[in-house]
Design a protein around this motif. Structure first.
Motif, PDB file in Angstrom:
ATOM      1  N   TYR A 153      47.961 -11.431  -5.742  1.00 37.49           N
ATOM      2  CA  TYR A 153      46.872 -10.948  -4.907  1.00 37.49           C
ATOM      3  C   TYR A 153      46.001 -12.107  -4.419  1.00 37.49           C
ATOM      4  CZ  TYR A 153      42.626  -8.349  -3.655  1.00 37.49           C
ATOM      5  OH  TYR A 153      41.539  -7.855  -3.012  1.00 37.49           O
TER       6      TYR A 153
ATOM      7  N   MET B  95      48.181  -2.822 -12.046  1.00 36.38           N
ATOM      8  CA  MET B  95      48.219  -3.263 -10.648  1.00 36.38           C
ATOM      9  C   MET B  95      47.094  -2.622  -9.844  1.00 36.38           C
ATOM     10  SD  MET B  95      52.132  -3.123  -9.427  1.00 36.38           S
ATOM     11  CE  MET B  95      53.441  -3.913 -10.318  1.00 36.38           C
TER      12      MET B  95
ATOM     13  N   THR C 244      49.932  -9.785 -11.106  1.00 39.78           N
ATOM     14  CA  THR C 244      49.373  -9.101  -9.930  1.00 39.78           C
ATOM     15  C   THR C 244      48.154  -9.860  -9.406  1.00 39.78           C
ATOM     16  OG1 THR C 244      50.124  -6.969 -10.781  1.00 39.78           O
ATOM     17  CG2 THR C 244      48.436  -6.921  -9.072  1.00 39.78           C
TER      18      THR C 244
ATOM     19  N   VAL D  40      43.714  -4.083 -10.786  1.00 39.63           N
ATOM     20  CA  VAL D  40      43.545  -5.461 -10.301  1.00 39.63           C
ATOM     21  C   VAL D  40      43.256  -5.442  -8.802  1.00 39.63           C
ATOM     22  CG1 VAL D  40      44.771  -7.626  -9.850  1.00 39.63           C
ATOM     23  CG2 VAL D  40      44.917  -6.572 -12.100  1.00 39.63           C
ATOM     24  N   LEU D  41      43.955  -4.602  -8.062  1.00 43.44           N
ATOM     25  CA  LEU D  41      43.792  -4.574  -6.609  1.00 43.44           C
ATOM     26  C   LEU D  41      42.430  -4.035  -6.172  1.00 43.44           C
ATOM     27  CD1 LEU D  41      47.376  -3.520  -5.515  1.00 43.44           C
ATOM     28  CD2 LEU D  41      46.376  -5.807  -5.549  1.00 43.44           C
TER      29      LEU D  41
ATOM     30  N   VAL E 155      51.654  -7.896 -16.310  1.00 41.55           N
ATOM     31  CA  VAL E 155      51.452  -7.228 -15.022  1.00 41.55           C
ATOM     32  C   VAL E 155      50.062  -7.522 -14.472  1.00 41.55           C
ATOM     33  CG1 VAL E 155      51.241  -4.957 -13.907  1.00 41.55           C
ATOM     34  CG2 VAL E 155      53.143  -5.405 -15.455  1.00 41.55           C
ATOM     35  N   THR E 156      49.061  -7.513 -15.318  1.00 39.41           N
ATOM     36  CA  THR E 156      47.692  -7.771 -14.859  1.00 39.41           C
ATOM     37  C   THR E 156      47.566  -9.166 -14.251  1.00 39.41           C
ATOM     38  OG1 THR E 156      46.754  -6.288 -16.530  1.00 39.41           O
ATOM     39  CG2 THR E 156      45.272  -7.929 -15.578  1.00 39.41           C
TER      40      THR E 156
ATOM     41  N   SER F 174      47.811   4.271 -18.225  1.00 39.80           N
ATOM     42  CA  SER F 174      48.713   3.251 -18.758  1.00 39.80           C
ATOM     43  C   SER F 174      49.570   3.801 -19.885  1.00 39.80           C
ATOM     44  CB  SER F 174      47.936   2.025 -19.231  1.00 39.80           C
ATOM     45  OG  SER F 174      47.092   2.368 -20.311  1.00 39.80           O
TER      46      SER F 174
ATOM     47  N   PHE G 181      52.331   0.366 -13.207  1.00 41.73           N
ATOM     48  CA  PHE G 181      51.485   0.477 -12.027  1.00 41.73           C
ATOM     49  C   PHE G 181      49.986   0.541 -12.308  1.00 41.73           C
ATOM     50  CE2 PHE G 181      55.575   2.365 -10.645  1.00 41.73           C
ATOM     51  CZ  PHE G 181      55.924   1.338  -9.785  1.00 41.73           C
TER      52      PHE G 181
END
Length: 159
Positions: A151, A32, A147, A35-36, A143-144, A23, A29
């Motif tokens: 998702y 992301m 996402t 999280v994924l 972003v967290t 980070s 990214f």
């Protein structure tokens, strides 16, 4: 919508170190990806990524400030002005969006480049470092959670 499972494990030291380091380079990214994986608490992802980006932003801010000082010393020796199209675009962004706008570029371009620009153009401003840290956490949490929202909305469609 933001389901937190009871079995969610915490990040190990190496996983947190990876999120911290990545980070600090590319903030857009890293959250992301974490999280994924769907294996870590969102708050933990956002905090670790925000701290990593903030730490990196401070380091690169001082590098940008030092580079500006070196550049000014060289310019004082030779009075040649070079106008590049890219430099004019950067100046336009700096003049239009001021400190906060340039600080927020860390999420789009990268933490090092955005922080160096802030150090170069706003190195004497006392609000520069707090603004970079705030931008790091704004991007990290934004972003967290965005996402995670996307998702969790799309996952049932493909199950």
């Amino acid at each position: 919508i933001f389901e937190q499972k009871t079995w969610v494990m915490e990040m190990s030291f190496l996983e947190a170190l990876g999120a911290f380091g990545f980070s600090g380079i590319k903030l857009l990214f890293t959250p992301m990806g974490y999280v994924l994986t769907d294996a870590f608490p969102l708050l933990e992802i956002a905090l670790v990524c925000g701290i990593g980006a903030g730490f990196s932003a401070i380091i690169f801010f001082f590098i940008g400030k030092a580079l500006d000082n070196v550049g000014q010393k060289k310019q004082s020796k030779k009075k040649k002005k070079i106008n590049f199209k890219r430099n004019r675009k950067i100046i336009k962004i700096k003049d239009k969006f001021k400190l906060f706008g340039v600080s927020m570029t860390i999420g789009i371009i990268s933490v090092p480049v955005g922080s160096i620009l802030v150090g170069k153009y706003f190195g004497k401003n006392k609000k520069a470092i707090p603004t970079l840290i705030a931008a790091s956490f704004i991007w990290s949490f934004g972003v967290t959670y965005i996402t995670a929202f996307i998702y969790n909305v799309l996952r049932p469609l493909f199950s």
